[in-house]
Design a protein around this motif. Sequence first.
Motif, PDB file in Angstrom:
ATOM      1  N   HIS A  89       0.843  -1.193   0.000  1.00 55.25           N
ATOM      2  CA  HIS A  89       0.000   0.000   0.000  1.00 55.25           C
ATOM      3  C   HIS A  89       0.882   1.249   0.000  1.00 55.25           C
ATOM      4  O   HIS A  89       1.829   1.339   0.777  1.00 55.25           O
ATOM      5  CB  HIS A  89      -0.877   0.031   1.256  1.00 55.25           C
ATOM      6  CG  HIS A  89      -1.837  -1.118   1.352  1.00 55.25           C
ATOM      7  ND1 HIS A  89      -3.120  -1.055   0.870  1.00 55.25           N
ATOM      8  CD2 HIS A  89      -1.692  -2.357   1.887  1.00 55.25           C
ATOM      9  CE1 HIS A  89      -3.738  -2.189   1.101  1.00 55.25           C
ATOM     10  NE2 HIS A  89      -2.894  -3.006   1.714  1.00 55.25           N
ATOM     11  N   ARG A  97      -4.663  -6.751  11.783  1.00 59.93           N
ATOM     12  CA  ARG A  97      -5.440  -6.023  10.782  1.00 59.93           C
ATOM     13  C   ARG A  97      -5.551  -4.536  11.103  1.00 59.93           C
ATOM     14  O   ARG A  97      -5.658  -3.706  10.189  1.00 59.93           O
ATOM     15  CB  ARG A  97      -6.850  -6.626  10.667  1.00 59.93           C
ATOM     16  CG  ARG A  97      -6.865  -8.140  10.467  1.00 59.93           C
ATOM     17  CD  ARG A  97      -6.301  -8.572   9.132  1.00 59.93           C
ATOM     18  NE  ARG A  97      -7.275  -8.441   8.080  1.00 59.93           N
ATOM     19  CZ  ARG A  97      -8.163  -9.385   7.761  1.00 59.93           C
ATOM     20  NH1 ARG A  97      -8.182 -10.522   8.419  1.00 59.93           N
ATOM     21  NH2 ARG A  97      -9.017  -9.194   6.779  1.00 59.93           N
ATOM     22  N   PHE A  98      -5.575  -4.164  12.386  1.00 60.73           N
ATOM     23  CA  PHE A  98      -5.662  -2.764  12.804  1.00 60.73           C
ATOM     24  C   PHE A  98      -4.368  -2.041  12.448  1.00 60.73           C
ATOM     25  O   PHE A  98      -3.295  -2.623  12.536  1.00 60.73           O
ATOM     26  CB  PHE A  98      -5.893  -2.715  14.321  1.00 60.73           C
ATOM     27  CG  PHE A  98      -6.053  -1.331  14.883  1.00 60.73           C
ATOM     28  CD1 PHE A  98      -7.249  -0.653  14.764  1.00 60.73           C
ATOM     29  CD2 PHE A  98      -4.985  -0.706  15.523  1.00 60.73           C
ATOM     30  CE1 PHE A  98      -7.396   0.628  15.275  1.00 60.73           C
ATOM     31  CE2 PHE A  98      -5.119   0.567  16.038  1.00 60.73           C
ATOM     32  CZ  PHE A  98      -6.336   1.229  15.912  1.00 60.73           C
ATOM     33  N   MET A 107      -5.818  -0.677   9.664  1.00 63.49           N
ATOM     34  CA  MET A 107      -6.436  -0.648   8.342  1.00 63.49           C
ATOM     35  C   MET A 107      -7.865  -1.163   8.378  1.00 63.49           C
ATOM     36  O   MET A 107      -8.727  -0.712   7.635  1.00 63.49           O
ATOM     37  CB  MET A 107      -5.602  -1.471   7.360  1.00 63.49           C
ATOM     38  CG  MET A 107      -4.209  -0.918   7.095  1.00 63.49           C
ATOM     39  SD  MET A 107      -3.033  -1.190   8.444  1.00 63.49           S
ATOM     40  CE  MET A 107      -2.879  -2.981   8.445  1.00 63.49           C
ATOM     41  N   GLU A 108      -8.105  -2.154   9.269  1.00 61.25           N
ATOM     42  CA  GLU A 108      -9.428  -2.731   9.449  1.00 61.25           C
ATOM     43  C   GLU A 108      -9.708  -2.820  10.941  1.00 61.25           C
ATOM     44  O   GLU A 108      -8.779  -2.882  11.752  1.00 61.25           O
ATOM     45  CB  GLU A 108      -9.501  -4.135   8.850  1.00 61.25           C
ATOM     46  CG  GLU A 108      -9.161  -4.229   7.384  1.00 61.25           C
ATOM     47  CD  GLU A 108      -9.130  -5.670   6.920  1.00 61.25           C
ATOM     48  OE1 GLU A 108     -10.138  -6.384   7.104  1.00 61.25           O
ATOM     49  OE2 GLU A 108      -8.092  -6.091   6.384  1.00 61.25           O
ATOM     50  N   ARG A 109     -10.974  -2.884  11.295  1.00 62.50           N
ATOM     51  CA  ARG A 109     -11.356  -3.070  12.687  1.00 62.50           C
ATOM     52  C   ARG A 109     -11.999  -4.444  12.828  1.00 62.50           C
ATOM     53  O   ARG A 109     -13.081  -4.685  12.291  1.00 62.50           O
ATOM     54  CB  ARG A 109     -12.304  -1.962  13.145  1.00 62.50           C
ATOM     55  CG  ARG A 109     -11.585  -0.616  13.283  1.00 62.50           C
ATOM     56  CD  ARG A 109     -12.493   0.472  13.811  1.00 62.50           C
ATOM     57  NE  ARG A 109     -11.764   1.726  13.957  1.00 62.50           N
ATOM     58  CZ  ARG A 109     -11.181   2.124  15.074  1.00 62.50           C
ATOM     59  NH1 ARG A 109     -11.236   1.361  16.158  1.00 62.50           N
ATOM     60  NH2 ARG A 109     -10.531   3.280  15.132  1.00 62.50           N
ATOM     61  N   VAL A 110     -11.299  -5.322  13.537  1.00 63.28           N
ATOM     62  CA  VAL A 110     -11.746  -6.692  13.750  1.00 63.28           C
ATOM     63  C   VAL A 110     -12.187  -6.826  15.204  1.00 63.28           C
ATOM     64  O   VAL A 110     -11.453  -6.414  16.120  1.00 63.28           O
ATOM     65  CB  VAL A 110     -10.616  -7.695  13.437  1.00 63.28           C
ATOM     66  CG1 VAL A 110     -11.052  -9.120  13.740  1.00 63.28           C
ATOM     67  CG2 VAL A 110     -10.183  -7.557  11.978  1.00 63.28           C
ATOM     68  N   GLU A 142      -9.858  -7.550  18.456  1.00 60.00           N
ATOM     69  CA  GLU A 142      -8.443  -7.324  18.172  1.00 60.00           C
ATOM     70  C   GLU A 142      -7.958  -6.072  18.901  1.00 60.00           C
ATOM     71  O   GLU A 142      -8.697  -5.106  19.063  1.00 60.00           O
ATOM     72  CB  GLU A 142      -8.229  -7.167  16.664  1.00 60.00           C
ATOM     73  CG  GLU A 142      -6.762  -7.178  16.235  1.00 60.00           C
ATOM     74  CD  GLU A 142      -6.611  -7.024  14.733  1.00 60.00           C
ATOM     75  OE1 GLU A 142      -6.048  -7.928  14.110  1.00 60.00           O
ATOM     76  OE2 GLU A 142      -7.070  -5.988  14.188  1.00 60.00           O
ATOM     77  N   ARG A 166      -6.106  -2.516  19.704  1.00 61.71           N
ATOM     78  CA  ARG A 166      -6.057  -1.289  18.912  1.00 61.71           C
ATOM     79  C   ARG A 166      -5.016  -0.319  19.462  1.00 61.71           C
ATOM     80  O   ARG A 166      -5.143   0.894  19.326  1.00 61.71           O
ATOM     81  CB  ARG A 166      -7.457  -0.646  18.875  1.00 61.71           C
ATOM     82  CG  ARG A 166      -8.463  -1.526  18.148  1.00 61.71           C
ATOM     83  CD  ARG A 166      -9.855  -0.948  18.114  1.00 61.71           C
ATOM     84  NE  ARG A 166     -10.780  -1.883  17.483  1.00 61.71           N
ATOM     85  CZ  ARG A 166     -12.091  -1.697  17.356  1.00 61.71           C
ATOM     86  NH1 ARG A 166     -12.640  -0.572  17.835  1.00 61.71           N
ATOM     87  NH2 ARG A 166     -12.851  -2.599  16.777  1.00 61.71           N
ATOM     88  N   ARG A 200       1.565  -0.832  11.082  1.00 62.88           N
ATOM     89  CA  ARG A 200       0.832  -1.227   9.874  1.00 62.88           C
ATOM     90  C   ARG A 200       1.526  -2.407   9.189  1.00 62.88           C
ATOM     91  O   ARG A 200       2.453  -2.226   8.399  1.00 62.88           O
ATOM     92  CB  ARG A 200       0.745  -0.055   8.895  1.00 62.88           C
ATOM     93  CG  ARG A 200      -0.153   1.093   9.350  1.00 62.88           C
ATOM     94  CD  ARG A 200      -0.097   2.246   8.365  1.00 62.88           C
ATOM     95  NE  ARG A 200      -1.037   3.310   8.713  1.00 62.88           N
ATOM     96  CZ  ARG A 200      -2.183   3.547   8.064  1.00 62.88           C
ATOM     97  NH1 ARG A 200      -2.514   2.798   7.033  1.00 62.88           N
ATOM     98  NH2 ARG A 200      -2.973   4.532   8.435  1.00 62.88           N
ATOM     99  N   ARG A 254      -0.383 -10.873  14.564  1.00 61.55           N
ATOM    100  CA  ARG A 254      -1.708 -11.035  15.156  1.00 61.55           C
ATOM    101  C   ARG A 254      -1.609 -11.293  16.653  1.00 61.55           C
ATOM    102  O   ARG A 254      -0.628 -11.863  17.151  1.00 61.55           O
ATOM    103  CB  ARG A 254      -2.444 -12.195  14.483  1.00 61.55           C
ATOM    104  CG  ARG A 254      -3.139 -11.789  13.214  1.00 61.55           C
ATOM    105  CD  ARG A 254      -3.728 -12.964  12.487  1.00 61.55           C
ATOM    106  NE  ARG A 254      -4.720 -13.726  13.262  1.00 61.55           N
ATOM    107  CZ  ARG A 254      -5.410 -14.744  12.759  1.00 61.55           C
ATOM    108  NH1 ARG A 254      -5.238 -15.115  11.488  1.00 61.55           N
ATOM    109  NH2 ARG A 254      -6.277 -15.397  13.501  1.00 61.55           N
TER     110      ARG A 254
END
Length: 313
Positions: A41, A65-66, A68-71, A74, A76, A82, A186
């Motif tokens: 990216h 994923r954080f 970029m995404e909120r799972v 997970e 934060r 990243r 992760r």
Amino acid sequence: MKPAVPVLLLACLPLAAQVRFQQNPDSIEITIDGKPFGTLHYESTAPKPYLAPLRTASGIIVTRRFPMERVEGETRDHPHHRGLWFTHGDVNQVDYWANEPGSKGRKGVVRVEKIHEAKGGNREGVLRATFLWVDDTGETVLREDRTMTFSSHPTMRILDFDAKLTAVKRAVFGDTKEGFFAIRLRDEMRERGGTGRMINAEGKSGMREVWGKASPWVDYSGTLEGEKLGVAIFDHPQSFRHPTYWHARDYGLFAANVFGLHDFFNDKTKDGSYALEPGKSIRFIYRVVIHPGDTESAGIGKLYEEFSRKKFR
């Protein structure tokens, strides 16, 4: 005459080993052996280029994923973590590491100047790009010429990362633990509250024995989705200040960092800073191996020895 192979059977045959790139306006998707591996990216809204998410050969995502995404469920913390990235927390007292939009202090950004090549192949694919490290006044401080080579392998995912940093103006890399070549894994692979364990080339294990120590490699292994696997970072002998020190944390971050000596030794008399004069360069060469099994069963020590003998031009 030999009977024709049924179309259905042909569809079921495994694809030949291959690495392929799909170039988009602000990202490049990497596919290995017909399966997604990750995406580079470099969109203008991101403060630095990064690779995410990264996957095993079996398709399991290993990076957090954080942000970029909120799972759901997970962590934060540390929104600047990243996927896989390459920046430093102090270049001329400007932060390129924890540089998310809205964060406090002097923040720089790393922007793409040009994607020179995205060439796939049957055994490996090569991505070459130039990035500019731009300070908070808009001046370019460093030019980064990066080559990333992605290799096909039946059970592993292998990335060779070769970056040359050239000073456009005098660039002083400050002594801080906040850097440099990093991956955020992760949560399930954390040492603290997860299944993970770090081991370095000297056989030391756990954050207490690995963080701040010099070593040519560190492997962080654990269990994800019922599969035992690990992620290793190798530091090549041609890299600046090899062997690197490690900013490796029990919450899933681990990073190669040659500049953080007074933090790593807890000694203010140590100085890991480095001044790069205009036109001069330093080079960093790493390998990332995402592997099945633990450090021993994956043969990480032997894999490193093979990598260390490779000559980079």
